[in-house]
Design an enzyme around this catalytic site. Structure first.
Site, mmCIF file in Angstrom:
data_model
loop_
_atom_site.group_PDB
_atom_site.id
_atom_site.type_symbol
_atom_site.label_atom_id
_atom_site.label_comp_id
_atom_site.label_asym_id
_atom_site.label_seq_id
_atom_site.Cartn_x
_atom_site.Cartn_y
_atom_site.Cartn_z
ATOM 1 N N GLY A 248 -1.813 -7.912 -1.827
ATOM 2 C CA GLY A 248 -2.988 -7.038 -1.935
ATOM 3 C C GLY A 248 -4.210 -7.369 -1.463
ATOM 4 O O GLY A 248 -5.335 -6.742 -1.693
ATOM 5 N N GLU A 293 2.476 -12.578 -2.351
ATOM 6 C CA GLU A 293 3.244 -11.879 -1.442
ATOM 7 C C GLU A 293 2.239 -11.178 -0.436
ATOM 8 O O GLU A 293 2.223 -10.063 -0.410
ATOM 9 C CB GLU A 293 4.078 -10.721 -1.850
ATOM 10 C CG GLU A 293 5.305 -11.151 -2.890
ATOM 11 C CD GLU A 293 6.331 -9.881 -3.264
ATOM 12 O OE1 GLU A 293 7.220 -10.098 -3.585
ATOM 13 O OE2 GLU A 293 5.530 -9.035 -3.728
ATOM 14 N N ARG A 296 -0.946 -7.572 4.351
ATOM 15 C CA ARG A 296 -1.991 -7.266 5.429
ATOM 16 C C ARG A 296 -2.848 -8.299 5.563
ATOM 17 O O ARG A 296 -3.307 -8.679 6.834
ATOM 18 C CB ARG A 296 -2.803 -6.114 4.497
ATOM 19 C CG ARG A 296 -4.063 -5.693 5.236
ATOM 20 C CD ARG A 296 -4.829 -4.891 4.377
ATOM 21 N NE ARG A 296 -4.238 -3.920 3.380
ATOM 22 C CZ ARG A 296 -3.755 -2.707 3.662
ATOM 23 N NH1 ARG A 296 -4.402 -2.159 4.736
ATOM 24 N NH2 ARG A 296 -3.203 -1.874 2.663
ATOM 25 N N ARG A 333 -2.827 5.511 10.291
ATOM 26 C CA ARG A 333 -3.633 5.308 9.089
ATOM 27 C C ARG A 333 -5.098 6.228 8.962
ATOM 28 O O ARG A 333 -5.084 6.360 7.840
ATOM 29 C CB ARG A 333 -4.060 3.781 8.964
ATOM 30 C CG ARG A 333 -2.736 2.993 8.917
ATOM 31 C CD ARG A 333 -3.100 1.541 8.499
ATOM 32 N NE ARG A 333 -3.544 1.539 7.205
ATOM 33 C CZ ARG A 333 -4.827 1.072 7.153
ATOM 34 N NH1 ARG A 333 -5.891 0.874 8.112
ATOM 35 N NH2 ARG A 333 -5.296 0.661 5.834
ATOM 36 N N TYR A 337 -5.003 8.203 5.587
ATOM 37 C CA TYR A 337 -5.789 7.686 4.284
ATOM 38 C C TYR A 337 -7.325 7.897 4.905
ATOM 39 O O TYR A 337 -8.071 7.195 4.390
ATOM 40 C CB TYR A 337 -5.710 6.211 3.944
ATOM 41 C CG TYR A 337 -4.259 5.700 3.960
ATOM 42 C CD1 TYR A 337 -3.269 5.870 3.005
ATOM 43 C CD2 TYR A 337 -3.664 4.881 4.945
ATOM 44 C CE1 TYR A 337 -2.057 5.418 2.840
ATOM 45 C CE2 TYR A 337 -2.596 4.231 4.961
ATOM 46 C CZ TYR A 337 -1.734 4.566 3.922
ATOM 47 O OH TYR A 337 -0.506 3.989 3.789
ATOM 48 N N CYS A 364 -0.406 16.337 19.573
ATOM 49 C CA CYS A 364 -0.852 17.695 19.271
ATOM 50 C C CYS A 364 -1.040 18.064 17.821
ATOM 51 O O CYS A 364 -0.379 18.715 17.226
ATOM 52 C CB CYS A 364 0.340 18.435 19.670
ATOM 53 S SG CYS A 364 0.579 18.210 21.364
ATOM 54 N N GLU A 365 -2.034 17.434 17.279
ATOM 55 C CA GLU A 365 -2.502 17.595 16.087
ATOM 56 C C GLU A 365 -4.167 17.440 16.070
ATOM 57 O O GLU A 365 -4.632 16.368 16.442
ATOM 58 C CB GLU A 365 -2.104 16.519 15.186
ATOM 59 C CG GLU A 365 -0.727 16.521 14.842
ATOM 60 C CD GLU A 365 -0.064 17.480 13.720
ATOM 61 O OE1 GLU A 365 -1.217 17.880 13.020
ATOM 62 O OE2 GLU A 365 1.075 17.960 13.688
ATOM 63 N N TYR A 393 0.292 -2.599 9.003
ATOM 64 C CA TYR A 393 0.568 -1.064 8.907
ATOM 65 C C TYR A 393 0.290 -0.457 10.000
ATOM 66 O O TYR A 393 -0.226 0.969 9.802
ATOM 67 C CB TYR A 393 -0.246 -0.783 7.759
ATOM 68 C CG TYR A 393 0.492 -1.535 6.309
ATOM 69 C CD1 TYR A 393 1.623 -1.513 5.953
ATOM 70 C CD2 TYR A 393 -0.770 -2.541 5.735
ATOM 71 C CE1 TYR A 393 2.028 -2.537 4.899
ATOM 72 C CE2 TYR A 393 -0.239 -3.204 4.915
ATOM 73 C CZ TYR A 393 0.940 -3.322 4.306
ATOM 74 O OH TYR A 393 1.330 -3.935 3.473
HETATM 75 C C1 LIG Z 1 3.032 -3.952 0.064
HETATM 76 C C2 LIG Z 1 3.377 -4.920 -0.914
HETATM 77 C C3 LIG Z 1 3.173 -6.180 -1.025
HETATM 78 C C4 LIG Z 1 2.002 -6.463 0.301
HETATM 79 O O1 LIG Z 1 0.804 -5.903 0.069
HETATM 80 P P1 LIG Z 1 -0.553 -6.196 1.034
HETATM 81 O O2 LIG Z 1 -1.535 -5.419 0.422
HETATM 82 O O3 LIG Z 1 -0.093 -5.742 2.425
HETATM 83 O O4 LIG Z 1 -0.902 -7.901 1.017
HETATM 84 C C5 LIG Z 1 3.407 -7.331 -1.597
HETATM 85 N N1 LIG Z 1 4.448 -7.047 -2.672
HETATM 86 C C6 LIG Z 1 4.886 -5.725 -2.769
HETATM 87 C C7 LIG Z 1 5.970 -5.344 -3.741
HETATM 88 C C8 LIG Z 1 4.410 -4.666 -1.891
HETATM 89 O O5 LIG Z 1 4.999 -3.524 -2.180
#
Ligand SMILES: *Cc1c(COP(=O)(O)O)cnc(C)c1O
Length: 441
Positions: A248, A293, A296, A333, A337, A364-365, A393
């Site tokens: 995240g 994890e 991004r 994207r 969003y 075509c959008e 993404y």
């Molecule tokens: C999407 C996701 C991530 C990665 O999130 P980022 O914003 O790309 O760092 C990590 N763990 C889980 C479970 C996710 O769904």
């Protein structure tokens, strides 16, 4: 522009990435083209891995492969000695095809299919993050039939939700992901899994959102997860040895976003680790292995997309459309969003922007835009347009809408450029099409 050693304007006034001139890349590989800066990806993987190793000890970095998945990225992650997470059979297959060590793979998903769970067990996936009672049942039985015990985590919802630049809020229990720590749902699920002979619960996982800039969000999530760990130790006698905090971390897309460098990302992880250490001391808990994890933040800024400018349409007193040879099929994207991006005229990158235009795709959008009110020098047909921060993404969300081929991906490093995903051909697009006999008459 958030420039760096490997992303800058060169002496010709061209945009350069990974030592490669974008004008040369476009000539050699054509457009639209995804370009990924290998050094940036490796640097980010190292920053995360070394921070945990040097400042905490036991723990793991997983690259969240949904951000960008193809064989080469798993090969890079393996070389950088980090793990990966996957969220589908297809991502798992790609990792296995790349020779990625299965024991360093975590599998996520809010609705893993039976076939995906079977496949994960057959591959020997190290950890599966359980997110439903039906999954616990299925995995237990499937592990039993294979004579194994599968290591699992439970996905919990710590009641912290974070969004870009928004304050931390108490999340509503309304989420398709995880079990709430607040209403007893997570505790019940943990008790249920502890009763399964062929599942070995190692700990808990949470993921509080994406594109988060506030350290406080991660700190709060860690505090809640530790308080929860203590509660479960007291009520169920189970002490988690693994806490996985998800990903995240935010990235720069436009100048509305902070520019975070390696040291900045290190400080996010440090804040998380300090919170865990402090919480363990306070609550008298054993120091768990910490897993993060990031997806991004490893690949987003490493990537750019190159397009050739085509049709230009000026609607007096309304707006000017600059159309490119890509669009929502390579970057959905904006449609999804209203995501913002920074464009650069890559062949005239030193020129000052002088007008606001909308960059349109070729689908075509009407909503097929890369962005509105984008600041550019006066673009002409044939110019090379780079859109920055498209490494995450974009390719992973690409489609064949309007039967456009998904653009290829090249990896650049020290001026060298190699395909890591070859161009799709029209032949590829019709490969699985079938005309039933009765339609041929
Ligand atoms: C999407 C996701 C991530 C990665 O999130 P980022 O914003 O790309 O760092 C990590 N763990 C889980 C479970 C996710 O769904």
């Amino acid at each position: 522009m958030h420039t760096r050693d490997t992303l800058k304007v060169n002496e010709k006034g061209h945009l350069e990435i990974g030592g490669a001139d974008c004008v040369d890349l476009a000539k050699k590989f054509s457009t639209p083209l995804y370009v990924l800066d290998e050094r940036h990806i490796r640097n980010m993987m190292r920053v995360y891995r070394e921070t945990i190793a040097n400042e905490y000890g036991e723990g793991t970095v997983l690259y969240a492969s949904k951000a960008f998945s193809c064989k080469a990225i798993y090969a890079i992650a393996a070389q950088e000695q980090i793990g990966v997470d996957v969220v589908s059979g297809g991502e798992l297959y790609t990792a296995m095809q790349a020779g990625f060590p299965a024991d360093k793979i975590y599998m996520h998903g809010n609705n893993k299919l039976p076939a995906e769970m079977d496949y994960a067990l057959d591959c020997g996936v190290g950890t599966i993050v359980v997110d439903a009672y039906s999954e616990a049942d299925y995995l237990d039985a499937a592990a039993k039939s294979r004579g194994i015990v599968q290591k699992v985590l439970v996905r919990v919802n710590p009641g912290v939700e974070a969004h870009t630049h928004a304050y931390v809020q108490t999340a509503t229990p309304d989420s398709k992901f995880g079990f709430s720590v607040q209403d007893g749902a997570a505790e019940s699920m943990i008790a249920y899994i502890l009763g399964k002979k062929h599942l070995r619960l190692a700990g808990f996982h949470c993921h509080i959102g994406s594109q988060i800039f506030e350290k406080e969000s991660f700190v709060l999530a860690a505090q809640k997860l530790l308080a929860f760990t203590l509660k479960i130790k007291n009520t169920l006698g189970f002490e988690a040895s693994v806490l996985n905090f998800g990903g995240g971390f935010g990235v720069w897309y436009t100048d509305e976003d902070e520019q975070i460098d390696a040291e900045g990302y290190r400080s996010y992880v440090r804040a998380l680790l300090e919170t865990v250490k402090k919480g363990c001391t306070e609550h008298g808990l054993k120091k768990p292995a910490v897993v993060i994890e990031p997806g991004r933040s490893i690949v987003a800024e490493a990537g750019i997309t190159l397009y050739t400018v085509g049709a230009i349409k000026e609607i007096p007193n309304v707006r000017k459309y600059v159309a490119v040879d890509g669009g929502m099929f390579d970057n959905p994207r904006y449609c999804l969003y209203q995501s913002k991006y920074t464009p650069v005229l890559a062949n005239r990158a030193a020129e000052e922007p002088c007008e606001l235009v909308s960059v349109a795709g070729k689908c075509c959008e009407s909503g097929d835009l890369i962005g509105v009110n984008m600041n550019l020098p006066k673009a002409q047909s044939g110019d090379l347009l780079a859109v920055l921060t498209t490494g995450a993404y974009n390719y992973s969300m690409a489609s064949n809408y309007n039967r456009n081929p998904v653009p290829p991906v090249v990896l650049v490093n020290e001026g060298k450029a190699e395909y890591i995903v070859k161009p799709q051909t029209y032949e590829d697009i019709v490969r699985n099409d079938v005309i039933p006999e009765y339609l041929k008459r």
